[in-house]
Design an enzyme around this catalytic site. Structure first.
Site: not given
Length: 179
Positions: A101, A104
């Site tokens: 991600c 993230c």
């Protein structure tokens, strides 16, 4: 020969762009591409003088662990932590993330800094790709990342979906700032 040079050129550009030492040794290439007798002098010079040493460790999380961040690796561990937060009326952040991600990876260092800024708040980091946590994630309806759950006095007080740094700072300031 030309295919080997193209591969090495690509690897060198990738290495420079990502600041890692390329694998210049023929033993790291597939046998069909490793018929070259010597390593490119230019590539070897660049690698040895301009690039930092190759020190890389693999992690199952989206970023290296911070001292103030606790990694959660199993459903049993998560349930124990959640019970502890609720029973002891603790301040906590539960951060759901994934290795792949991009948002993230962007927000992970900020979450780490917040764990240092607010030492009275425990931050728990959960990689959603861990098989051992599938059941818990389904129960919590975690379908996207990053997601942060904020607990104040043992109760869920707020939630942040996405990598909105300004909102993350507002929420933590509102909930966890000591007067």
């Amino acid at each position: 020969m030309s295919r080997n040079l193209i591969l090495r050129s690509f690897a060198l550009r990738h290495a420079i762009r990502n600041a890692v030492r390329p694998f210049l040794n023929r033993t790291h290439l597939p046998s069909s591409l490793s018929n070259s007798k010597t390593t490119s002098l230019f590539a070897a010079t660049i690698a040895s003088t301009l690039l930092p040493p190759f020190h890389h460790s693999l992690s199952l999380c989206s970023a290296p662990a911070n001292p103030g961040v606790v990694l959660v690796n199993s459903e049993e561990e998560f349930n124990r932590i959640l019970t502890k937060i609720q029973d002891n009326s603790l301040y906590a952040i539960i951060y759901f993330t994934a290795v792949w991600c991009g948002p993230c990876k962007f927000i992970s260092p900020i979450v780490g800094e917040l764990s240092k800024k607010y030492p009275h708040v425990t931050t728990y980091k959960i990689d959603i790709d861990q098989e051992a946590l599938r059941g818990t994630l389904a129960k919590l309806q975690i379908s996207s990342v990053p997601i942060l759950h904020f607990f104040l006095n043992g109760k869920k007080a707020d939630e942040l979906v996405g990598a909105d740094v300004a909102k993350l700072n507002r929420i933590t300031e509102k909930l966890f700032k000591k007067d």
